[in-house]
Design a protein around this motif. Structure first.
Motif, PDB file in Angstrom:
ATOM      1  N   MET A 165      40.375  -0.161  25.795  1.00 18.04           N
ATOM      2  CA  MET A 165      39.248  -1.241  25.527  1.00 18.04           C
ATOM      3  C   MET A 165      37.875  -0.619  25.836  1.00 18.04           C
ATOM      4  SD  MET A 165      39.532  -4.546  24.262  1.00 18.04           S
ATOM      5  CE  MET A 165      38.020  -6.114  23.711  1.00 18.04           C
ATOM      6  N   SER A 166      36.764  -0.631  25.093  1.00 20.44           N
ATOM      7  CA  SER A 166      35.838  -0.058  25.590  1.00 20.44           C
ATOM      8  C   SER A 166      35.074  -0.449  26.778  1.00 20.44           C
ATOM      9  CB  SER A 166      34.589  -1.224  23.909  1.00 20.44           C
ATOM     10  OG  SER A 166      34.692  -1.856  24.404  1.00 20.44           O
ATOM     11  N   ALA A 167      33.678   0.202  27.446  1.00 18.30           N
ATOM     12  CA  ALA A 167      32.970  -0.040  28.168  1.00 18.30           C
ATOM     13  C   ALA A 167      32.022  -1.703  28.103  1.00 18.30           C
ATOM     14  CB  ALA A 167      32.315   1.060  28.845  1.00 18.30           C
ATOM     15  N   HIS A 168      32.002  -2.604  29.233  1.00 22.58           N
ATOM     16  CA  HIS A 168      31.199  -3.429  29.209  1.00 22.58           C
ATOM     17  C   HIS A 168      30.184  -3.206  28.041  1.00 22.58           C
ATOM     18  CE1 HIS A 168      29.596  -6.620  30.952  1.00 22.58           C
ATOM     19  NE2 HIS A 168      28.053  -5.908  30.868  1.00 22.58           N
ATOM     20  N   LYS A 169      29.772  -4.159  27.379  1.00 24.11           N
ATOM     21  CA  LYS A 169      29.087  -4.309  26.392  1.00 24.11           C
ATOM     22  C   LYS A 169      27.548  -5.153  26.682  1.00 24.11           C
ATOM     23  CE  LYS A 169      32.320  -4.885  22.396  1.00 24.11           C
ATOM     24  NZ  LYS A 169      31.824  -2.801  22.059  1.00 24.11           N
ATOM     25  N   LYS A 170      26.280  -4.417  26.643  1.00 23.83           N
ATOM     26  CA  LYS A 170      24.843  -5.005  26.583  1.00 23.83           C
ATOM     27  C   LYS A 170      24.354  -5.658  25.526  1.00 23.83           C
ATOM     28  CE  LYS A 170      23.325  -1.058  29.025  1.00 23.83           C
ATOM     29  NZ  LYS A 170      22.333   0.201  29.438  1.00 23.83           N
ATOM     30  N   TYR A 171      23.687  -7.421  26.011  1.00 20.59           N
ATOM     31  CA  TYR A 171      23.076  -7.838  24.483  1.00 20.59           C
ATOM     32  C   TYR A 171      21.989  -7.554  25.077  1.00 20.59           C
ATOM     33  CZ  TYR A 171      28.440  -8.584  23.322  1.00 20.59           C
ATOM     34  OH  TYR A 171      29.965  -8.474  22.477  1.00 20.59           O
ATOM     35  N   VAL A 172      21.214  -8.888  23.755  1.00 21.34           N
ATOM     36  CA  VAL A 172      19.984  -8.862  23.838  1.00 21.34           C
ATOM     37  C   VAL A 172      19.556  -9.941  23.260  1.00 21.34           C
ATOM     38  CG1 VAL A 172      18.634  -6.652  24.790  1.00 21.34           C
ATOM     39  CG2 VAL A 172      18.924  -7.544  22.322  1.00 21.34           C
ATOM     40  N   ILE A 173      18.285 -10.717  23.976  1.00 19.65           N
ATOM     41  CA  ILE A 173      18.213 -12.193  22.773  1.00 19.65           C
ATOM     42  C   ILE A 173      17.102 -11.995  22.225  1.00 19.65           C
ATOM     43  CG2 ILE A 173      17.283 -13.700  25.445  1.00 19.65           C
ATOM     44  CD1 ILE A 173      17.967 -15.554  23.380  1.00 19.65           C
ATOM     45  N   LEU A 210      20.392  -9.778  28.415  1.00 16.52           N
ATOM     46  CA  LEU A 210      20.693 -10.692  28.807  1.00 16.52           C
ATOM     47  C   LEU A 210      22.165 -10.001  29.545  1.00 16.52           C
ATOM     48  CD1 LEU A 210      21.676 -12.621  25.672  1.00 16.52           C
ATOM     49  CD2 LEU A 210      20.379 -13.320  27.765  1.00 16.52           C
ATOM     50  N   GLU A 211      22.833 -10.626  31.119  1.00 18.58           N
ATOM     51  CA  GLU A 211      24.234 -10.606  31.510  1.00 18.58           C
ATOM     52  C   GLU A 211      25.147 -11.727  31.419  1.00 18.58           C
ATOM     53  OE1 GLU A 211      24.703  -7.448  33.558  1.00 18.58           O
ATOM     54  OE2 GLU A 211      22.834  -6.685  33.309  1.00 18.58           O
ATOM     55  N   LEU A 212      25.774 -11.730  30.642  1.00 17.57           N
ATOM     56  CA  LEU A 212      27.007 -12.604  30.126  1.00 17.57           C
ATOM     57  C   LEU A 212      28.157 -12.800  30.718  1.00 17.57           C
ATOM     58  CD1 LEU A 212      25.921 -12.094  26.488  1.00 17.57           C
ATOM     59  CD2 LEU A 212      24.855 -13.451  27.672  1.00 17.57           C
ATOM     60  N   PRO A 213      28.502 -14.028  31.524  1.00 20.82           N
ATOM     61  CA  PRO A 213      29.549 -13.962  31.807  1.00 20.82           C
ATOM     62  C   PRO A 213      30.843 -13.497  31.220  1.00 20.82           C
ATOM     63  CG  PRO A 213      28.680 -16.012  32.158  1.00 20.82           C
ATOM     64  CD  PRO A 213      27.770 -15.213  31.139  1.00 20.82           C
ATOM     65  N   LEU A 214      32.191 -12.597  31.310  1.00 27.19           N
ATOM     66  CA  LEU A 214      32.654 -12.076  31.070  1.00 27.19           C
ATOM     67  C   LEU A 214      33.842 -12.941  30.008  1.00 27.19           C
ATOM     68  CD1 LEU A 214      34.750  -9.826  30.675  1.00 27.19           C
ATOM     69  CD2 LEU A 214      36.041 -10.359  31.989  1.00 27.19           C
TER      70      LEU A 214
END
Length: 73
Positions: free
Chosen positions: A1-9, A60-64
């Motif tokens: 599967m793909s690597a850890h995704k990044k998110y922003v708010i 953001l650092e989001l829980p899995l």
């Protein structure tokens, strides 16, 4: 599967009121060159991917579990 995704708010949509919604979470599209210049690539409200300066967002650092929920939503 793909690597850890990044998110922003989005915390600031000044000059981009039609493109960014405050408090909305956006998935970051990897772009190493943009990151070096303090920009982030996201898909905005037009449905197209664009570069925006990091000052419009907080990363953001989001829980899995939350990240998985966003991917399947």
């Amino acid at each position: 599967m793909s690597a850890h995704k990044k998110y922003v708010i989005c915390i600031n949509n000044k000059d981009y009121e039609a493109s960014l919604i405050p408090r909305k979470i956006y998935e970051v599209i990897p772009d190493e060159r943009a990151e070096k210049d303090d920009f982030v690539r996201i898909i905005d409200e037009s449905g197209e991917d664009y570069l925006f300066h990091n000052s419009h967002f907080v990363f953001l650092e989001l829980p899995l579990e939350v990240e998985q929920a966003l991917v399947t939503a």
